[in-house]
Write an enzyme that holds these catalytic residues in place. Structure first.
Site: not given
Length: 337
Positions: A55, A295
């Site tokens: 990454y 969320e």
């Protein structure tokens, strides 16, 4: 707060929501924002953090390591991976050879600022290295105390079976697989999940929101939202392309009444859906803003009634990909250069 589940047949528990930094840390978001996202994850009760040496060409590991400084190491589960090319991408800078594994684990530990990782994962299957060599190297990594457990990512059922058998012979545990899994991409259900249940291997699934498509923000016939993954030229747009069809996007919009009935957003519904599978230990979420973490964790602990699961299946219908052969077809056929 986020619940925890056992990872396969091991005694290790991980949070049912794992924070991952693919396509974000070291590339899409600034380090200060990345740190804020990690803190939001910690505040929400997430203890499991997933990254990989590939990454941002190793930068993401360093960013995660910095973000976790000062945390009690024993209270965290840190996961990373090896396989894809890193560094200058020389002939031995990829794959699952003994050389690459032993050098890569040392680099990952240094960047993460830790003496060990809880789970070290083969990021793909290496067709050019004998499996015996790979598994022996993993066994030595475990014996050296550099990794506590070993996992894999996107291995087929046959590869899982062969790897599991060797791990038992060599005295360590192969306990997890990290595949793509979502309402739209269910290719693991036919072969990988039944084999994993038999072997005591659990899934840590990535892209539960199908690269953001299941959030409902992509509307058929409308321009792609500015700043979304579909417009990301650093790699995000490549992975989401398969889902950006009007028939898929239209079906996703039809899921809104289901989400509303459960008091969830579409994205929360998508994360909650993968967690209904009893072979899934954790769903990986990423974030470019701390609010997204807050969320997404609201999906934890949600139980979707059987009638609503059936309704989801009916709504999505034939846009769902079920073919178990897709795992093998999407895998690299040779070690990446």
């Amino acid at each position: 707060m986020v619940n925890h589940r056992f990872l396969g047949s091991s005694g290790l528990k991980i949070s049912e929501i794992t924070y991952g930094n693919w396509l974000t840390h070291g590339s899409q978001v600034e380090n200060e924002t990345a740190t804020a996202c990690v803190q939001a994850a910690l505040d929400a009760g997430i203890t499991t953090f997933d990254t990989a040496d590939v990454y941002a060409n190793t930068v993401a590991e360093s960013v995660l390591g910095d973000a976790l400084k000062g945390q009690r190491r024993e209270s965290l589960e840190i996961l990373t991976k090896v396989y894809w090319p890193t560094g200058p991408k020389g002939p031995n800078d990829a794959g699952l050879s003994r050389k690459h594994i032993m050098e890569s684990i040392n680099g990952s530990l240094e960047r993460l600022g830790t003496d060990y990782v809880d789970l070290y994962q083969a990021h793909r299957y290496d067709t050019e290295t004998p499996l015996e060599e790979t598994m022996q190297a993993f066994a030595d990594v475990v014996r050296q105390g550099k990794a506590l457990y070993i996992g894999v990512s996107e291995w087929t059922a046959d590869q899982l079976r062969a790897g599991h058998a060797l791990s038992r012979e060599l005295g360590f545990q192969l306990i997890s697989n990290q595949p793509q899994y979502s309402m739209l991409w269910r290719v693991i259900e036919g072969e990988v999940v039944p084999t994993s249940r038999e072997l005591g291997i659990a899934q840590i699934v990535f892209s539960p929101v199908a690269q953001g498509v299941l959030s409902g923000k992509y509307v058929p016939g409308e321009p792609l939202p500015a700043g979304s993954r579909a417009t990301d030229e650093k790699g995000g747009s490549t992975f989401i392309r398969r889902f950006l069809r009007d028939d898929v996007l239209a079906r996703v919009q039809e899921l809104r009444p289901v989400a509303d009935q459960l008091g969830l957003t579409l994205a929360q519904l998508a994360v909650a859906w993968v967690l209904q599978n009893d072979n899934v230990a954790s769903a990986l979420i990423g974030a470019s803003r701390p609010e997204q973490v807050v969320e997404n964790v609201k999906a934890a602990g949600v139980e979707i009634p059987a009638e609503l699961l059936a309704r989801i299946d009916a709504v999505l219908g034939d846009v769902v990909e079920h073919d178990p052969g897709m795992t093998a077809r999407n895998a690299p056929q040779a070690r990446p250069a």
